[in-house]
Design a protein around this motif. Structure first.
Motif, short mmCIF file in Angstrom:
data_model
loop_
_atom_site.label_atom_id
_atom_site.label_comp_id
_atom_site.label_asym_id
_atom_site.label_seq_id
_atom_site.Cartn_x
_atom_site.Cartn_y
_atom_site.Cartn_z
N GLY A 1 -12.98 25.81 38.84
CA GLY A 1 -13.47 27.07 38.27
C GLY A 1 -14.97 27.07 38.10
O GLY A 1 -15.70 26.36 38.79
N ARG A 2 -15.45 27.89 37.15
CA ARG A 2 -16.88 27.98 36.89
C ARG A 2 -17.44 26.64 36.45
O ARG A 2 -16.76 25.86 35.79
N VAL B 1 -1.42 31.05 40.03
CA VAL B 1 -2.00 32.40 39.93
C VAL B 1 -2.71 32.56 38.60
O VAL B 1 -3.82 33.10 38.52
N LEU B 2 -2.09 32.07 37.55
CA LEU B 2 -2.65 32.18 36.20
C LEU B 2 -3.93 31.35 36.06
O LEU B 2 -4.97 31.84 35.63
N THR B 3 -3.85 30.07 36.45
CA THR B 3 -5.01 29.19 36.27
C THR B 3 -6.18 29.62 37.13
O THR B 3 -7.34 29.59 36.67
N ASP B 4 -5.91 30.05 38.35
CA ASP B 4 -7.00 30.48 39.23
C ASP B 4 -7.67 31.75 38.71
O ASP B 4 -8.89 31.92 38.85
N ALA B 5 -6.89 32.66 38.13
CA ALA B 5 -7.47 33.90 37.59
C ALA B 5 -8.36 33.60 36.39
O ALA B 5 -9.43 34.22 36.23
N ILE B 6 -7.98 32.64 35.56
CA ILE B 6 -8.83 32.26 34.43
C ILE B 6 -10.06 31.50 34.92
O ILE B 6 -11.16 31.65 34.39
N ASN C 1 1.81 36.80 34.83
CA ASN C 1 0.67 35.89 34.94
C ASN C 1 -0.68 36.59 35.03
O ASN C 1 -1.64 36.19 34.37
N LEU C 2 -0.78 37.63 35.84
CA LEU C 2 -2.07 38.30 35.99
C LEU C 2 -2.44 39.09 34.74
O LEU C 2 -3.60 39.11 34.32
N ASP C 3 -1.46 39.76 34.13
CA ASP C 3 -1.70 40.46 32.87
C ASP C 3 -2.17 39.48 31.80
O ASP C 3 -3.11 39.76 31.04
N PHE C 4 -1.51 38.33 31.76
CA PHE C 4 -1.87 37.32 30.79
C PHE C 4 -3.30 36.83 31.02
O PHE C 4 -4.09 36.70 30.08
N VAL D 1 -6.46 36.89 28.49
CA VAL D 1 -7.15 35.67 28.12
C VAL D 1 -8.64 35.79 28.39
O VAL D 1 -9.50 35.48 27.54
N ASN D 2 -9.01 36.26 29.58
CA ASN D 2 -10.42 36.39 29.93
C ASN D 2 -11.14 37.37 29.03
O ASN D 2 -12.29 37.15 28.62
N ALA D 3 -10.47 38.46 28.67
CA ALA D 3 -11.08 39.44 27.75
C ALA D 3 -11.24 38.83 26.36
O ALA D 3 -12.26 39.03 25.70
#
Length: 286
Positions: free
Chosen positions: A36-37, A59-64, A275-278, A282-284
């Motif tokens: 990630g970052r 999907v979840l971990t990559d989105a975060i 997963n994507l909603d979550f 989380v990011n917000a």
């Protein structure tokens, strides 16, 4: 081959390609993956009972990871991490803190799922200066409702065979939730190389002892929850058979700075079903 990297994510990698690294924590090797970052406060993922790094939804971990450094790890004695798994949540929390500090971090975000949520609460209460924000998924407080009934939940989940255990434990009995569970299992198998070994029977037994002791503890005043000062996001499904969904309301009522997100038609693994909603939430929140 062991690779070692301190206080840095492996830039250019994602959940499927991040190499397993090993970090010496007071003489014991802990396995972890980072991606990630490369700047910002990292999100430390704390895993569920019997889970390894390969049990997180990619999907979840990559989105975060698009917005934050992400660190997955196996706690003491889990899978390819060395040492003996403790039989108490408080000891598991101490091991996790030792790992985090050995990475060089002085401030982290914690994302704890199920047993990982027990550990995250303990860390937030005992090491308030270390934790920036707290995310608690499919989990509950020490002494929470029905948490000690682990054996009963597992027996019911095994009824359809071992290949269906995660679907039975994490998802509701509705067609939509079961379909989401099957898709989740397929995603877990996408990483083909450098996968974690299964847990030992000793680790399984020790984690089970820790969960039962945590659930049976007399903490009806919820003093640990009330001591959590960090902003906290609580998430769950409405039909959690592993950690009764009512525990999410109890945490909301007792953690001073908290909010609750709950999905219908879902269970213990709602964070994987949605997963994507979550990840957006989380990011917000972070």
């Amino acid at each position: 081959m062991k690779t070692r990297k301190i206080n840095s994510t492996v830039v250019g990698h994602n959940h499927q390609t991040a190499p397993t690294q090993f970090l010496d924590v007071n003489g014991t090797d802990f396995a972890y993956r980072s991606f990630g970052r490369d700047k910002g406060i990292p999100v430390i993922f704390l895993q569920h009972f019997t889970g390894t790094m390969d049990n997180w939804d990619p999907v979840l971990t990559d989105a975060i990871a698009l917005q934050h450094p992400v660190i997955l790890f196996n706690n003491r004695g889990v899978s390819n991490s060395k040492g003996t798994t403790p039989t108490t949540v408080s000891e598991m929390a101490q091991d996790a803190v030792a790992f985090i500090k050995s990475l060089g971090y002085t401030k982290v975000n914690l994302l704890g799922f199920s047993l990982g949520g027990f550990i995250a609460q303990q860390i937030a209460a005992d090491y308030p200066d270390l934790v920036n924000r707290l995310i608690l998924a499919g989990t509950g407080p020490i002494g929470g409702k029905a948490i000690a009934q682990l054996e009963s939940s597992l027996e019911k989940a095994m009824a359809d065979g071992p290949e269906r255990v995660l679907i039975n434990l994490f998802f509701s009995k509705t067609p939509t939730s079961i379909k989401a569970g099957e898709a989740f299992l397929a995603r877990l198998s996408e990483r083909k190389q450098d996968r974690d070994p299964q847990l030992s029977q000793e680790t399984f037994a020790n984690q089970a002892k820790a969960i039962v002791a945590y659930g049976l503890a007399d903490h009806q005043d919820y003093s640990q929850l009330k001591s959590v000062s960090q902003p906290t996001l609580i998430v769950n499904g409405n039909e959690d058979i592993m950690v009764d969904s009512i525990n999410s309301y109890i945490m909301l009522q007792n953690i001073p700075n908290s909010r609750l997100l709950m999905w219908s038609d879902s269970g213990h693994g709602a964070l994987f079903q949605y997963n994507l909603d979550f990840a957006v939430e989380v990011n917000a929140f972070l």
